[in-house]
Design a protein around this motif. Structure first.
Motif, PDB file in Angstrom:
ATOM      1  N   GLY A  45       4.068  14.560   3.555  1.00 55.98           N
ATOM      2  CA  GLY A  45       4.164  13.400   4.424  1.00 55.98           C
ATOM      3  C   GLY A  45       4.566  13.801   5.831  1.00 55.98           C
ATOM      4  N   ARG A  47       5.640  12.044   9.814  1.00 51.05           N
ATOM      5  CA  ARG A  47       5.798  10.926  10.745  1.00 51.05           C
ATOM      6  C   ARG A  47       6.263  11.464  12.083  1.00 51.05           C
ATOM      7  N   ILE A  50       7.127   9.086  19.187  1.00 52.56           N
ATOM      8  CA  ILE A  50       6.784   9.494  20.537  1.00 52.56           C
ATOM      9  C   ILE A  50       7.115   8.360  21.497  1.00 52.56           C
ATOM     10  N   TYR A  67      20.102   9.300  13.356  1.00 47.88           N
ATOM     11  CA  TYR A  67      19.534   8.927  12.060  1.00 47.88           C
ATOM     12  C   TYR A  67      19.378  10.193  11.218  1.00 47.88           C
TER      13      TYR A  67
ATOM     14  N   PHE B  40       1.590   0.522  16.361  1.00 51.79           N
ATOM     15  CA  PHE B  40       1.465  -0.184  17.642  1.00 51.79           C
ATOM     16  C   PHE B  40       0.463   0.538  18.539  1.00 51.79           C
ATOM     17  N   ARG B  47       1.283   4.588  18.238  1.00 48.82           N
ATOM     18  CA  ARG B  47       2.388   5.185  17.498  1.00 48.82           C
ATOM     19  C   ARG B  47       2.688   4.343  16.287  1.00 48.82           C
ATOM     20  N   PHE B  49       5.419   3.747  12.853  1.00 47.30           N
ATOM     21  CA  PHE B  49       6.718   3.981  12.239  1.00 47.30           C
ATOM     22  C   PHE B  49       6.544   3.702  10.756  1.00 47.30           C
ATOM     23  N   ILE B  50       6.751   4.697   9.937  1.00 47.53           N
ATOM     24  CA  ILE B  50       6.582   4.500   8.502  1.00 47.53           C
ATOM     25  C   ILE B  50       7.835   4.975   7.782  1.00 47.53           C
ATOM     26  N   ASP B  51       8.131   4.340   6.658  1.00 45.01           N
ATOM     27  CA  ASP B  51       9.377   4.620   5.966  1.00 45.01           C
ATOM     28  C   ASP B  51       9.212   4.305   4.484  1.00 45.01           C
ATOM     29  N   PRO B  52       9.476   5.285   3.609  1.00 42.38           N
ATOM     30  CA  PRO B  52       9.367   4.979   2.170  1.00 42.38           C
ATOM     31  C   PRO B  52      10.545   4.174   1.635  1.00 42.38           C
ATOM     32  N   SER B  58      16.013  -0.985   5.661  1.00 46.20           N
ATOM     33  CA  SER B  58      15.713   0.174   6.488  1.00 46.20           C
ATOM     34  C   SER B  58      16.339   0.086   7.880  1.00 46.20           C
ATOM     35  N   VAL B  59      17.067   1.145   8.240  1.00 47.20           N
ATOM     36  CA  VAL B  59      17.638   1.256   9.590  1.00 47.20           C
ATOM     37  C   VAL B  59      16.520   1.223  10.631  1.00 47.20           C
ATOM     38  N   LEU B  60      15.437   1.924  10.290  1.00 44.76           N
ATOM     39  CA  LEU B  60      14.305   2.018  11.204  1.00 44.76           C
ATOM     40  C   LEU B  60      13.648   0.650  11.407  1.00 44.76           C
ATOM     41  N   LEU B  63      15.616  -1.390  13.727  1.00 45.81           N
ATOM     42  CA  LEU B  63      15.386  -0.942  15.105  1.00 45.81           C
ATOM     43  C   LEU B  63      14.104  -1.559  15.665  1.00 45.81           C
ATOM     44  N   LEU B  88       6.434   9.439   1.553  1.00 44.54           N
ATOM     45  CA  LEU B  88       6.018   9.227   2.940  1.00 44.54           C
ATOM     46  C   LEU B  88       4.497   9.289   3.092  1.00 44.54           C
ATOM     47  N   GLU B  89       3.859  10.245   2.395  1.00 36.67           N
ATOM     48  CA  GLU B  89       2.419  10.423   2.572  1.00 36.67           C
ATOM     49  C   GLU B  89       1.603   9.283   1.953  1.00 36.67           C
TER      50      GLU B  89
END
Lengths: 260, 260
Positions: A45, A47, A50, A67, B40, B47, B49-52, B58-60, B63, B88-89
């Motif tokens: 995976g 990520r 940027i 983080y 986005f 760009r 933003f990905i999160d498993p 999720s903190v991300l 944000l 993630l992948e």
């Protein structure tokens, strides 16, 4: 000129310590205020984060710094624009998929006559010399058969392509396919491998000191590659012009020297 | 099943309002706890933003929700894993480059016999039916000559490929090349175009109400596409099986109906 930072480790490792040093150069202790980016691998995976904003002021950069994103392989870049405007599409690292792997790449330097490099399988989205060179390089790499080559054979086959890019100007580069971290030098790139017993290290750019012994286990091996050494009290290997080094799980697995 | 959210707008617009609703479904009001992602576009730049991690924790994600990231085109997804582990992948949206543009894609549903779809130019990195279908679809699309076709011709040429994926199971999809937002429906997908004069809208999932009139200008046009309507007091268009709609700068530019 831009600043590069890469990491290769045998266990998922937090890059925060090294990234703190890089962050400060993004517009505070250095002139690299035209965006920044960081790519993390977690297994296969990938990520990336940027941002065309100056790194030292970026909300996103502060998040990444704080983080706990643990990764085996990391590539980061802060930018001082020379080719291509300050836009998201010109912000490193760049990534493309090849052979079912995400390839991530960041470049420091400047290339002439890059427009004539034929991009076959990949096309640049932005206007930078860096992304154009990456698209050409990956198209060239796609013609190597990875199944038939040992890792060092592969690096030897890739080397003339990198040398060609160096013949067009300054080409300091970090690249990864998730397993290997490739570092190629024209003018400035240094690396260090840290392993047990870990000592203390002090960052050059900010008043921050970490005792690696409390943060890691005795089996951890972590290599950091950076444009310039990030710490005072450790011995970094300074790469030579035309040198290619390849790391896997923190260990140096291949080194192809440049010409004299 | 997963949740999809897309946006197309004629001015860079903050997705936060719609994303708040989606967030709550990621493990709190819905069962979609196996990761989330959002892509986005800013001009040609992209760009994601990905999160498993579960979206609601999720903190991300928090944000992104709070960070004013203005964009013309957005694609978001929260995942309930069925094909491929929580890694993630395997986390949407997926992206690949074609014709010097970043293509971003997210899928809701489940496909059978997807392994036999030949991926030519692109290979999946993870194990999901979704990414495999995307690699096949983009390989197919790469054979259409975009310079010779009007946008609706292009959509008509793409439609049989989408129908083929629908024949393998449930295929609700959002895709973009930075300029156009494509939405294709098998079972569940709704959209709404908001334009001046803006009214008030109340989110279904959380106690949040926004007066669009104070957040936008009289010329703004914003289309939102979602698995299910995100608001109570607005009229959403529910898409039919096999229907493809294409948006540009918030406006519907093409609609290809499904078979009866």
């Amino acid at each position: 000129m831009c600043e590069l930072l890469g990491m290769s480790a045998n266990v998922p490792t937090d890059i925060c310590f090294s990234f703190s040093g890089l962050l400060e150069r993004g517009g505070r202790t250095g002139p690299h205020k035209d965006g920044w980016g960081i790519g993390f691998y977690e297994g296969k995976g990938f990520r990336s984060f940027i941002d065309p904003e100056p790194c030292c002021d970026s909300v996103l950069a502060r998040l990444i710094k704080d983080y706990p994103m643990k990764s085996n392989t990391v590539i980061s870049h802060i930018r001082q624009a020379n080719s291509g405007g300050i836009k998201l599409e010109n912000t490193h690292p760049f990534s493309r998929e090849l052979w079912g792997k995400h390839w991530c790449y960041a470049h420091n330097g400047q290339l002439k006559q890059f427009e004539s490099l034929p991009c076959e399988m990949y096309s640049p989205v932005g206007e930078t010399d860096s992304e154009h060179a990456f698209c050409w390089l990956l198209s060239q790499i796609s013609q190597i058969n990875p199944d038939e080559t040992e890792k060092c054979d592969f690096a030897f086959q890739m080397k003339p392509k990198l040398d060609h890019l160096r013949s067009l100007g300054v080409f300091n580069m970090l690249m990864s396919d998730s397993v290997y971290l490739y570092a190629y030098c024209t003018t400035k790139l240094s690396w260090i491998t840290r392993r047990a017993p870990f000592g203390e290290a002090k960052l050059k750019d900010v008043e921050l000191q970490v005792d690696f012994g409390t943060e890691t286990t005795p089996n951890d091996v972590v290599t950091v590659v950076a444009t310039e050494p990030l710490t005072h009290d450790e011995e970094w290997h300074q790469m030579k012009a035309g040198e290619l080094v390849v790391f896997r799980q923190g260990e140096l697995v291949c080194r192809v020297e440049g010409e004299a």
